[in-house]
Enzyme design. Structure first.
Site, PDB file in Angstrom:
ATOM      1  N   GLU A 258      -5.853  -4.752  10.362  1.00 40.40           N
ATOM      2  CA  GLU A 258      -4.791  -3.773  10.606  1.00 40.40           C
ATOM      3  C   GLU A 258      -5.077  -3.031  11.911  1.00 40.40           C
ATOM      4  O   GLU A 258      -5.804  -2.023  11.907  1.00 40.40           O
ATOM      5  CB  GLU A 258      -4.719  -2.764   9.451  1.00 40.40           C
TER       6      GLU A 258
ATOM      7  N   GLY B  87       2.745  -1.231   4.256  1.00 35.60           N
ATOM      8  CA  GLY B  87       2.886   0.178   3.899  1.00 35.60           C
ATOM      9  C   GLY B  87       4.346   0.531   3.675  1.00 35.60           C
ATOM     10  O   GLY B  87       4.902   0.309   2.597  1.00 35.60           O
ATOM     11  N   GLY B  88       5.007   1.029   4.715  1.00 34.93           N
ATOM     12  CA  GLY B  88       6.380   1.537   4.614  1.00 34.93           C
ATOM     13  C   GLY B  88       7.343   0.600   3.897  1.00 34.93           C
ATOM     14  O   GLY B  88       8.106   1.036   3.015  1.00 34.93           O
TER      15      GLY B  88
ATOM     16  N   HIS C 113      -9.594   1.556   4.731  1.00 35.72           N
ATOM     17  CA  HIS C 113      -8.304   1.660   5.428  1.00 35.72           C
ATOM     18  C   HIS C 113      -8.462   2.603   6.621  1.00 35.72           C
ATOM     19  O   HIS C 113      -9.231   3.571   6.556  1.00 35.72           O
ATOM     20  CB  HIS C 113      -7.233   2.190   4.464  1.00 35.72           C
TER      21      HIS C 113
ATOM     22  N   GLU D 134      -6.778   4.961   7.682  1.00 39.72           N
ATOM     23  CA  GLU D 134      -6.552   6.384   7.382  1.00 39.72           C
ATOM     24  C   GLU D 134      -7.792   7.002   6.727  1.00 39.72           C
ATOM     25  O   GLU D 134      -8.088   8.179   6.929  1.00 39.72           O
ATOM     26  CB  GLU D 134      -5.292   6.549   6.518  1.00 39.72           C
TER      27      GLU D 134
ATOM     28  N   GLY E 282       2.330   1.960  10.907  1.00 38.10           N
ATOM     29  CA  GLY E 282       3.368   2.996  10.851  1.00 38.10           C
ATOM     30  C   GLY E 282       4.008   3.287  12.191  1.00 38.10           C
ATOM     31  O   GLY E 282       4.574   4.360  12.394  1.00 38.10           O
TER      32      GLY E 282
ATOM     33  N   SER F 210       3.152  -2.304  10.418  1.00 41.01           N
ATOM     34  CA  SER F 210       4.598  -2.416  10.697  1.00 41.01           C
ATOM     35  C   SER F 210       5.184  -3.775  10.306  1.00 41.01           C
ATOM     36  O   SER F 210       6.028  -4.309  11.015  1.00 41.01           O
ATOM     37  CB  SER F 210       4.885  -2.091  12.163  1.00 41.01           C
TER      38      SER F 210
ATOM     39  N   ASN G 230       0.874  -1.177   0.000  1.00 36.97           N
ATOM     40  CA  ASN G 230       0.000   0.000   0.000  1.00 36.97           C
ATOM     41  C   ASN G 230       0.909   1.225   0.000  1.00 36.97           C
ATOM     42  O   ASN G 230       1.523   1.537   1.008  1.00 36.97           O
ATOM     43  CB  ASN G 230      -0.887  -0.032   1.257  1.00 36.97           C
ATOM     44  N   TRP G 231       0.968   1.869  -1.138  1.00 42.61           N
ATOM     45  CA  TRP G 231       1.905   2.997  -1.274  1.00 42.61           C
ATOM     46  C   TRP G 231       1.390   4.285  -0.658  1.00 42.61           C
ATOM     47  O   TRP G 231       2.109   5.275  -0.607  1.00 42.61           O
ATOM     48  CB  TRP G 231       2.232   3.221  -2.760  1.00 42.61           C
ATOM     49  N   LYS G 232       0.120   4.312  -0.274  1.00 41.97           N
ATOM     50  CA  LYS G 232      -0.464   5.540   0.295  1.00 41.97           C
ATOM     51  C   LYS G 232      -0.184   6.713  -0.661  1.00 41.97           C
ATOM     52  O   LYS G 232      -0.181   6.517  -1.868  1.00 41.97           O
ATOM     53  CB  LYS G 232       0.078   5.773   1.704  1.00 41.97           C
TER      54      LYS G 232
HETATM   55  P1  PGA Z   1       2.764   0.113   7.646  1.00 41.32           P
HETATM   56  O1  PGA Z   1       1.326   0.441   6.989  1.00 41.32           O
HETATM   57  O2  PGA Z   1       3.236  -1.190   7.071  1.00 41.32           O
HETATM   58  O3  PGA Z   1       3.639   1.270   7.237  1.00 41.32           O
HETATM   59  O4  PGA Z   1       2.555   0.012   9.125  1.00 41.32           O
HETATM   60  C1  PGA Z   1       0.378  -0.565   6.780  1.00 41.32           C
HETATM   61  C2  PGA Z   1      -0.889   0.012   6.193  1.00 41.32           C
HETATM   62  O5  PGA Z   1      -1.285   1.127   6.572  1.00 41.32           O
HETATM   63  O6  PGA Z   1      -1.538  -0.621   5.334  1.00 41.32           O
END
Ligand code: PGA
Length: 258
Positions: free
Chosen positions: A170, A237-238, A98, A100, A176, A216, A13-15
């Site tokens: 999640e 994500g990251g 998600h 966010e 994050g 994470s 997930n590149w956000k």
């Molecule tokens: P993260 O993000 O791996 O950076 O914790 C995961 C996500 O929000 O899908």
């Protein structure tokens, strides 16, 4: 269908990261590093990158998708994007709900539910995200929070929809934060999610639904997470932003004891 062991799904997930040029550089490094025995690879990229990423990943196992969409088929909704528009440019899946989107953009379960229904009507694979906050976990409310989200977001779906569904657990406190949930916690929660699905849609559908963990995930913790019987993949994500780390997770060989 059930007798063949499924590969894990490794979804990035590149956000709101990467320009078209940066995405091109990423994919040109990633693609030659994907081994034939890799897990299933999905990348949820910004809308502006979808078309280029689809072209660059043609003839590769990578599937490109979006991070959000609207529930309507079209209409006067400034700034929104419809499922058919995503499908037209080659997106194969969409992340819905998600955390966010839920917390920064105040998306409700009712809205997410309508998006899930739209995804099935228009035939784009949904990845539904659910997860509890830290204070909810501390108060012993994790199971209840997840059940409420699932039953609200998946209302009116049929067993054959659940059969095709991808859910991403999640926990909000793990996203994050560098504090991933332990494999034991995730396994327990995923079992609970499968039990809820079984109660409402039957065992067959519950077993076929794929349940990913996100929060994470890094190269160091990915393989122990993937070894858990009810973890069918990861949403990252990251660690999905650099081809070197992402390809390591994508290529991980997992031997599960069934
Ligand atoms: P993260 O993000 O791996 O950076 O914790 C995961 C996500 O929000 O899908």
């Amino acid at each position: 269908m059930n007798s063949v062991p499924k590969k894990a799904i490794i979804a990035g997930n590149w956000k709101m990261y990467k320009t078209i040029q940066e995405a091109t550089d990423f994919l040109q490094t990633l693609i030659p590093n994907i081994q034939p025995s890799s897990n299933e690879v999905l990348l949820a990229v910004p809308y502006t990158i979808i078309q280029t990423a689809v072209e660059l990943t043609k003839d590769t196992p990578i599937l490109i998708g979006a991070q959000n969409m609207n529930d309507a088929s079209e209409g006067a909704f400034t700034g929104e994007v419809a499922a058919k528009m995503l499908l037209e440019i080659g997106a194969k899946f969409v992340i819905l709900g998600h955390s966010e989107r839920r917390h920064i953009f105040q998306e409700s379960d009712a809205f997410i539910h309508k998006k899930v229904l739209r995804a099935f009507v228009d035939n784009i694979q949904p990845i539904l995200c659910i997860g509890e906050k830290w204070d909810e976990r501390q108060a012993g409310k994790t199971d209840e929070v997840l059940k409420n989200q699932l039953l609200a977001d998946l209302a009116d779906l049929k067993p054959e929809n659940i059969d095709q569904l991808i859910i991403a657990y999640e926990p909000i406190w793990a996203i994050g934060s560098d504090k991933a949930a332990t494999p034991e916690i995730v396994q327990e929660v995923h079992r609970h999610i499968r039990d809820i699905l079984t109660e409402s849609w039957g065992q067959h559908a519950a077993e076929n639904a794929r349940i990913l963990y996100g929060g994470s995930v890094k190269v160091d913790n990915a393989s122990t997470l993937l070894q858990q019987p009810d973890i069918d993949g990861l949403l990252i994500g990251g660690a999905s932003l650099t081809p070197e780390t992402f390809s390591k997770i994508v290529n991980m060989q997992i031997n599960k004891t069934e």
